[in-house]
Design a protein around this motif. Structure first.
Motif, PDB file in Angstrom:
ATOM      1  N   ASP A  64       0.830  -1.206   0.000  1.00  0.00           N
ATOM      2  CA  ASP A  64       0.000   0.000   0.000  1.00  0.00           C
ATOM      3  C   ASP A  64       0.866   1.260   0.000  1.00  0.00           C
ATOM      4  OD1 ASP A  64       0.990  -0.362   2.544  1.00  0.00           O
ATOM      5  OD2 ASP A  64      -0.862   0.242   3.556  1.00  0.00           O
ATOM      6  N   LEU A  65       1.908   1.237  -0.819  1.00  0.00           N
ATOM      7  CA  LEU A  65       2.843   2.356  -0.925  1.00  0.00           C
ATOM      8  C   LEU A  65       2.103   3.666  -1.180  1.00  0.00           C
ATOM      9  CD1 LEU A  65       5.886   3.251  -1.227  1.00  0.00           C
ATOM     10  CD2 LEU A  65       5.548   2.930  -3.687  1.00  0.00           C
ATOM     11  N   GLU A  66       2.379   4.658  -0.334  1.00  0.00           N
ATOM     12  CA  GLU A  66       1.802   5.994  -0.534  1.00  0.00           C
ATOM     13  C   GLU A  66       2.730   6.768  -1.454  1.00  0.00           C
ATOM     14  OE1 GLU A  66       1.082  10.022   2.060  1.00  0.00           O
ATOM     15  OE2 GLU A  66       0.903   8.100   3.083  1.00  0.00           O
ATOM     16  N   TRP A  67       2.149   7.410  -2.473  1.00  0.00           N
ATOM     17  CA  TRP A  67       2.921   8.044  -3.530  1.00  0.00           C
ATOM     18  C   TRP A  67       2.538   9.517  -3.647  1.00  0.00           C
ATOM     19  CZ3 TRP A  67       5.488   4.749  -7.206  1.00  0.00           C
ATOM     20  CH2 TRP A  67       6.151   5.444  -8.202  1.00  0.00           C
ATOM     21  N   TRP A  68       3.547  10.371  -3.877  1.00  0.00           N
ATOM     22  CA  TRP A  68       3.292  11.790  -4.117  1.00  0.00           C
ATOM     23  C   TRP A  68       4.299  12.265  -5.132  1.00  0.00           C
ATOM     24  CZ3 TRP A  68       5.289  16.699  -3.815  1.00  0.00           C
ATOM     25  CH2 TRP A  68       4.365  17.725  -3.753  1.00  0.00           C
ATOM     26  N   PHE A  69       3.838  13.056  -6.111  1.00  0.00           N
ATOM     27  CA  PHE A  69       4.716  13.526  -7.189  1.00  0.00           C
ATOM     28  C   PHE A  69       4.537  15.027  -7.388  1.00  0.00           C
ATOM     29  CE2 PHE A  69       5.331  14.689 -11.639  1.00  0.00           C
ATOM     30  CZ  PHE A  69       6.616  14.237 -11.864  1.00  0.00           C
ATOM     31  N   HIS A  70       5.646  15.723  -7.615  1.00  0.00           N
ATOM     32  CA  HIS A  70       5.594  17.131  -8.001  1.00  0.00           C
ATOM     33  C   HIS A  70       6.541  17.333  -9.177  1.00  0.00           C
ATOM     34  CE1 HIS A  70       6.578  21.404  -8.111  1.00  0.00           C
ATOM     35  NE2 HIS A  70       5.333  21.547  -7.709  1.00  0.00           N
ATOM     36  N   GLY A  71       5.994  17.829 -10.275  1.00  0.00           N
ATOM     37  CA  GLY A  71       6.803  18.085 -11.460  1.00  0.00           C
ATOM     38  C   GLY A  71       5.939  17.943 -12.694  1.00  0.00           C
ATOM     39  N   PRO A  72       6.544  18.095 -13.860  1.00  0.00           N
ATOM     40  CA  PRO A  72       5.788  17.926 -15.102  1.00  0.00           C
ATOM     41  C   PRO A  72       5.238  16.506 -15.218  1.00  0.00           C
ATOM     42  CG  PRO A  72       7.945  18.917 -15.525  1.00  0.00           C
ATOM     43  CD  PRO A  72       7.951  18.454 -14.107  1.00  0.00           C
ATOM     44  N   PRO A  73       3.961  16.339 -15.575  1.00  0.00           N
ATOM     45  CA  PRO A  73       3.361  14.993 -15.664  1.00  0.00           C
ATOM     46  C   PRO A  73       4.155  14.018 -16.535  1.00  0.00           C
ATOM     47  CG  PRO A  73       1.662  16.652 -15.825  1.00  0.00           C
ATOM     48  CD  PRO A  73       2.989  17.387 -15.851  1.00  0.00           C
ATOM     49  N   LYS A  74       4.785  14.509 -17.596  1.00  0.00           N
ATOM     50  CA  LYS A  74       5.536  13.617 -18.481  1.00  0.00           C
ATOM     51  C   LYS A  74       6.812  13.070 -17.820  1.00  0.00           C
ATOM     52  CE  LYS A  74       8.291  17.223 -20.613  1.00  0.00           C
ATOM     53  NZ  LYS A  74       8.746  17.865 -21.808  1.00  0.00           N
ATOM     54  N   CYS A  75       7.132  13.589 -16.625  1.00  0.00           N
ATOM     55  CA  CYS A  75       8.359  13.180 -15.936  1.00  0.00           C
ATOM     56  C   CYS A  75       8.120  12.215 -14.783  1.00  0.00           C
ATOM     57  CB  CYS A  75       9.089  14.424 -15.425  1.00  0.00           C
ATOM     58  SG  CYS A  75       9.669  15.481 -16.748  1.00  0.00           S
ATOM     59  N   GLN A  76       7.008  11.519 -14.765  1.00  0.00           N
ATOM     60  CA  GLN A  76       6.722  10.553 -13.701  1.00  0.00           C
ATOM     61  C   GLN A  76       7.413   9.221 -14.009  1.00  0.00           C
ATOM     62  OE1 GLN A  76       2.670  10.367 -12.369  1.00  0.00           O
ATOM     63  NE2 GLN A  76       2.320  12.509 -12.858  1.00  0.00           N
ATOM     64  N   HIS A  77       8.720   9.302 -14.190  1.00  0.00           N
ATOM     65  CA  HIS A  77       9.503   8.144 -14.615  1.00  0.00           C
ATOM     66  C   HIS A  77       9.512   7.024 -13.584  1.00  0.00           C
ATOM     67  CE1 HIS A  77      10.850  10.511 -17.999  1.00  0.00           C
ATOM     68  NE2 HIS A  77      11.319  11.431 -17.184  1.00  0.00           N
ATOM     69  N   MET A  78       9.682   7.363 -12.308  1.00  0.00           N
ATOM     70  CA  MET A  78       9.749   6.320 -11.282  1.00  0.00           C
ATOM     71  C   MET A  78       8.424   5.575 -11.178  1.00  0.00           C
ATOM     72  SD  MET A  78      11.596   4.612  -9.157  1.00  0.00           S
ATOM     73  CE  MET A  78      13.056   5.500  -8.655  1.00  0.00           C
ATOM     74  N   MET A  79       7.299   6.286 -11.270  1.00  0.00           N
ATOM     75  CA  MET A  79       6.002   5.627 -11.219  1.00  0.00           C
ATOM     76  C   MET A  79       5.887   4.613 -12.351  1.00  0.00           C
ATOM     77  SD  MET A  79       2.099   7.055 -11.417  1.00  0.00           S
ATOM     78  CE  MET A  79       2.197   7.505 -13.135  1.00  0.00           C
ATOM     79  N   LYS A  80       6.320   4.992 -13.542  1.00  0.00           N
ATOM     80  CA  LYS A  80       6.247   4.093 -14.688  1.00  0.00           C
ATOM     81  C   LYS A  80       7.109   2.849 -14.479  1.00  0.00           C
ATOM     82  CE  LYS A  80       5.192   7.748 -17.964  1.00  0.00           C
ATOM     83  NZ  LYS A  80       5.701   8.580 -19.059  1.00  0.00           N
ATOM     84  N   VAL A  81       8.268   3.032 -13.869  1.00  0.00           N
ATOM     85  CA  VAL A  81       9.148   1.895 -13.624  1.00  0.00           C
ATOM     86  C   VAL A  81       8.561   0.971 -12.558  1.00  0.00           C
ATOM     87  CG1 VAL A  81      11.411   1.224 -12.719  1.00  0.00           C
ATOM     88  CG2 VAL A  81      11.245   3.076 -14.374  1.00  0.00           C
ATOM     89  N   LEU A  82       8.103   1.552 -11.441  1.00  0.00           N
ATOM     90  CA  LEU A  82       7.621   0.722 -10.333  1.00  0.00           C
ATOM     91  C   LEU A  82       6.298   0.027 -10.638  1.00  0.00           C
ATOM     92  CD1 LEU A  82       8.526   2.895  -7.218  1.00  0.00           C
ATOM     93  CD2 LEU A  82       9.758   0.941  -8.162  1.00  0.00           C
ATOM     94  N   THR A  83       5.493   0.606 -11.512  1.00  0.00           N
ATOM     95  CA  THR A  83       4.214  -0.029 -11.861  1.00  0.00           C
ATOM     96  C   THR A  83       4.339  -0.964 -13.056  1.00  0.00           C
ATOM     97  OG1 THR A  83       3.567   1.833 -13.266  1.00  0.00           O
ATOM     98  CG2 THR A  83       2.840   1.887 -10.950  1.00  0.00           C
TER      99      THR A  83
END
Length: 144
Positions: free
Chosen positions: A30-49
């Motif tokens: 149940d990892l809690e996730w928070w991101f700040h930056g340009p939407p196209k830069c959600q690189h870690m989310m793409k890798v972890l999912t």
């Protein structure tokens, strides 16, 4: 606790080598996730999912710093276009919270509860992107 820093460093190593089982073993379900930056830069989310393989954006931390008992902050940059900060919260050997800041200056401050001898907050960590000092980036304050 140096073991928290070791967990985060092992995570980055596993990501670089495409070891998805190792990555899954250190992340809470149940990892809690928070991101700040340009939407196209959600690189870690793409890798972890699993939306992107480990061959995409490379996360190579230039520094990793433990803050308190549960927090590890890693930062990295790739030239003048990509600067990132990751704030990981570790409890009982699992990463339970992840905050990602992309192309954002970050200041982390420790806020003491009222009633402590010193009620002032103090800075415990600040962004240090050596290649980006002359670049204008949004700035955020993270209170812990």
């Amino acid at each position: 606790m140096q073991e928290n820093k070791a967990i985060v460093e092992a995570l980055y190593k596993a990501l670089a080598q495409g070891q998805t089982e190792t990555v899954a073993n250190v992340l809470a379900t149940d990892l809690e996730w928070w991101f700040h930056g340009p939407p196209k830069c959600q690189h870690m989310m793409k890798v972890l999912t699993g939306d992107s393989g480990h061959v995409g954006f490379k996360f190579e931390p230039r520094s990793a710093t433990e803050i308190g008992d549960y927090c590890v902050i890693a930062e990295g940059w790739e030239g003048a276009q990509a600067y990132w900060v990751h704030v990981w919260t570790i409890k009982d050997g699992l990463i339970t919270q992840f905050r990602e800041y992309f192309n954002t200056w970050l200041t982390v401050r420790d806020l003491k509860p009222l009633g402590w001898k010193e009620s002032k907050s103090f800075t415990v960590w600040q962004s240090m992107p050596r290649d980006l000092f002359h670049r204008s980036l949004p700035s955020l304050l993270l209170a812990i």
